[in-house]
Design a protein around this motif. Structure first.
Motif, mmCIF file in Angstrom:
data_model
loop_
_atom_site.group_PDB
_atom_site.id
_atom_site.type_symbol
_atom_site.label_atom_id
_atom_site.label_comp_id
_atom_site.label_asym_id
_atom_site.label_seq_id
_atom_site.Cartn_x
_atom_site.Cartn_y
_atom_site.Cartn_z
ATOM 1 N N LEU A 305 0.858 -1.186 0.000
ATOM 2 C CA LEU A 305 0.000 0.000 0.000
ATOM 3 C C LEU A 305 0.892 1.233 0.000
ATOM 4 O O LEU A 305 1.531 1.556 1.005
ATOM 5 N N ARG A 306 0.960 1.896 -1.123
ATOM 6 C CA ARG A 306 1.849 3.045 -1.291
ATOM 7 C C ARG A 306 1.335 4.254 -0.515
ATOM 8 O O ARG A 306 0.139 4.550 -0.536
ATOM 9 N N ARG A 307 2.270 4.924 0.168
ATOM 10 C CA ARG A 307 1.937 6.165 0.889
ATOM 11 C C ARG A 307 0.655 5.993 1.708
ATOM 12 O O ARG A 307 -0.284 6.770 1.640
ATOM 13 N N GLN A 308 0.652 4.965 2.536
ATOM 14 C CA GLN A 308 -0.566 4.571 3.251
ATOM 15 C C GLN A 308 -0.780 5.361 4.541
ATOM 16 O O GLN A 308 -1.909 5.617 4.935
ATOM 17 N N VAL A 309 0.304 5.726 5.210
ATOM 18 C CA VAL A 309 0.166 6.415 6.493
ATOM 19 C C VAL A 309 1.245 7.487 6.599
ATOM 20 O O VAL A 309 2.371 7.302 6.135
ATOM 21 N N ARG A 311 3.722 9.894 8.753
ATOM 22 C CA ARG A 311 4.448 10.086 10.005
ATOM 23 C C ARG A 311 5.080 11.465 9.949
ATOM 24 O O ARG A 311 6.088 11.656 9.278
ATOM 25 N N GLU A 312 4.466 12.417 10.635
ATOM 26 C CA GLU A 312 4.877 13.813 10.586
ATOM 27 C C GLU A 312 4.892 14.274 9.125
ATOM 28 O O GLU A 312 3.849 14.302 8.493
ATOM 29 N N ASP A 313 6.038 14.571 8.550
ATOM 30 C CA ASP A 313 6.069 15.071 7.176
ATOM 31 C C ASP A 313 6.488 14.005 6.166
ATOM 32 O O ASP A 313 6.833 14.311 5.029
ATOM 33 N N GLN A 314 6.434 12.739 6.584
ATOM 34 C CA GLN A 314 6.877 11.652 5.701
ATOM 35 C C GLN A 314 5.765 10.628 5.515
ATOM 36 O O GLN A 314 5.147 10.172 6.480
ATOM 37 N N TRP A 315 5.495 10.270 4.258
ATOM 38 C CA TRP A 315 4.529 9.221 3.965
ATOM 39 C C TRP A 315 5.229 7.866 3.974
ATOM 40 O O TRP A 315 6.319 7.717 3.444
ATOM 41 N N LEU A 316 4.575 6.869 4.595
ATOM 42 C CA LEU A 316 5.145 5.529 4.694
ATOM 43 C C LEU A 316 4.315 4.534 3.889
ATOM 44 O O LEU A 316 3.079 4.594 3.878
ATOM 45 N N ASP A 317 5.018 3.618 3.211
ATOM 46 C CA ASP A 317 4.346 2.472 2.600
ATOM 47 C C ASP A 317 4.039 1.436 3.681
ATOM 48 O O ASP A 317 4.721 1.379 4.716
ATOM 49 N N VAL A 318 3.029 0.628 3.423
ATOM 50 C CA VAL A 318 2.670 -0.459 4.343
ATOM 51 C C VAL A 318 2.503 -1.733 3.514
ATOM 52 O O VAL A 318 1.756 -1.734 2.517
ATOM 53 N N ALA A 319 3.200 -2.786 3.921
ATOM 54 C CA ALA A 319 3.093 -4.080 3.248
ATOM 55 C C ALA A 319 2.063 -4.940 3.966
ATOM 56 O O ALA A 319 1.959 -4.917 5.189
ATOM 57 N N VAL A 320 1.301 -5.695 3.169
ATOM 58 C CA VAL A 320 0.301 -6.614 3.718
ATOM 59 C C VAL A 320 0.814 -8.035 3.513
ATOM 60 O O VAL A 320 1.062 -8.467 2.379
ATOM 61 N N TYR A 321 0.981 -8.753 4.619
ATOM 62 C CA TYR A 321 1.403 -10.153 4.564
ATOM 63 C C TYR A 321 0.224 -11.027 4.983
ATOM 64 O O TYR A 321 -0.553 -10.653 5.859
ATOM 65 N N ALA A 322 0.097 -12.174 4.335
ATOM 66 C CA ALA A 322 -1.040 -13.047 4.623
ATOM 67 C C ALA A 322 -0.647 -14.499 4.501
ATOM 68 O O ALA A 322 0.334 -14.855 3.840
ATOM 69 N N ARG A 323 -1.414 -15.318 5.178
ATOM 70 C CA ARG A 323 -1.295 -16.762 4.974
ATOM 71 C C ARG A 323 -2.688 -17.377 5.110
ATOM 72 O O ARG A 323 -3.572 -16.779 5.732
#
Length: 323
Positions: A305-309, A311-323
């Motif tokens: 998930l690109r630019r998902q959250v 943090r102050e002035d920085q956008w963070l990606d979030v990876a989704v892991y599943a099983r």
């Protein structure tokens, strides 16, 4: 057990008796329950339980100010091994602005230090009138812009508390409440910590812990394990529970560790009995130890998930892991 602490003269000239009830306590139980009856259900659940029975090794204290035998103000602490949470600060509306709360807090803080207390956390509104009351007693905002506050009695305590040390995986107990909240207050570690609890970076888990603890006791679909250091600190947690966003058809796994203990991620995850069916976990791509633990447990990355959250002035990606 009730212990008298002091008498204080209020601004009105009235003489306030200050004492502490160390729970459980049958004699004061109904009076305290009645005085704090306005509290939310999760907090009343703890109050009722604490007054009626021991809660593992958790120490619950109600510091009371009384006028002519009537409770007019209260400050509660819950503590374990010198780490505590301060809460339920309340004065009856018809007795406010007399200095009663300040008198009780003065005795509470003195008693905390006398017993060797190290750290207290609390939650309030940022720069509200209560905020400045706590500020005068040495509490400071953990980040300079929130009402999540911390009081440290000893310089360097937290560094030593969270220093690398032998650990063990444990089940959640009542006395982990204040020490888990102190972990949640730490700046170090991943920013994406718990989707289930809504923890992104530092977060106050005071009330959330009670909902969490109650769900663990009442719903077998909720599981958790903690990583406990020999210093007394809780340095990591792993939780798995139905994800309400998907009507419980998918389980949500959260895994967070203090960076000094990142190498224990696999051990902590293995302590959970993961349910059948689909399980998802949301992590930062840079969380290498957590990702390694997930992959070892059979999880695979199914999305980024690109630019998902932010943090102050920085956008963070979030990876989704599943099983």
């Amino acid at each position: 057990m009730y212990v008298p602490l002091a008498k204080a003269t209020l601004k009105t000239g009235e003489l306030l008796e200050v004492g502490v009830v160390v729970a459980p306590d049958e004699d004061y139980a109904n009076r305290i329950r009645s005085f704090l009856a306005h509290k939310p259900a999760n907090f009343r659940w703890h109050i009722d339980r604490a007054l009626a029975e021991p809660l593992d090794e958790l120490e619950t204290r109600f510091y009371l100010g009384e006028l002519q035998g009537k409770i007019i103000t209260n400050v509660m602490t819950v503590e374990h091994r010198g780490v505590g949470i301060l809460g339920h600060v309340f004065t009856r509306p018809d007795h406010r602005l007399k200095g009663a709360c300040r008198a009780v807090m003065q005795e509470q803080m003195a008693d905390f230090l006398h017993r060797g207390g190290k750290v207290l956390t609390l939650g309030t509104g940022f720069e509200t009138p209560p905020y400045w009351i706590y500020y005068r007693f040495g509490f400071r905002s953990i980040d300079g812009h929130s009402g999540f506050m911390k009081y440290c009695a000893e310089a360097g305590f937290e560094e030593a508390f969270f220093a690398a040390a032998p650990v063990q995986v444990v089940e959640v107990a009542w006395h982990h409440w204040p020490t888990l909240n102190l972990l949640c207050a730490q700046e170090e570690g991943d920013y994406v910590r718990s989707i289930a609890f809504g923890h992104f970076g530092r977060a106050n888990f005071e009330g959330g812990f009670l909902r969490f603890k109650q769900s663990l006791e009442e719903n077998p679909a909720h599981q958790a394990r903690l990583l406990a250091s020999e210093t007394g600190a809780i340095v990591g947690y792993a939780t798995v529970q139905p994800d309400s966003r998907w009507r419980g058809q998918v389980a949500l796994l959260d895994l967070f560790l203090h960076p000094h203990f990142a190498r224990e991620a696999t051990r902590l995850l293995k302590a959970l009995s993961l349910p059948e069916g689909k399980i998802q976990s949301y992590v930062e791509p840079a969380a290498e130890a957590v990702i390694a633990a997930l992959e070892q447990a059979g999880f695979k990355r199914e999305a980024l998930l690109r630019r998902q959250v932010r943090r102050e002035d920085q956008w963070l990606d979030v990876a989704v892991y599943a099983r």
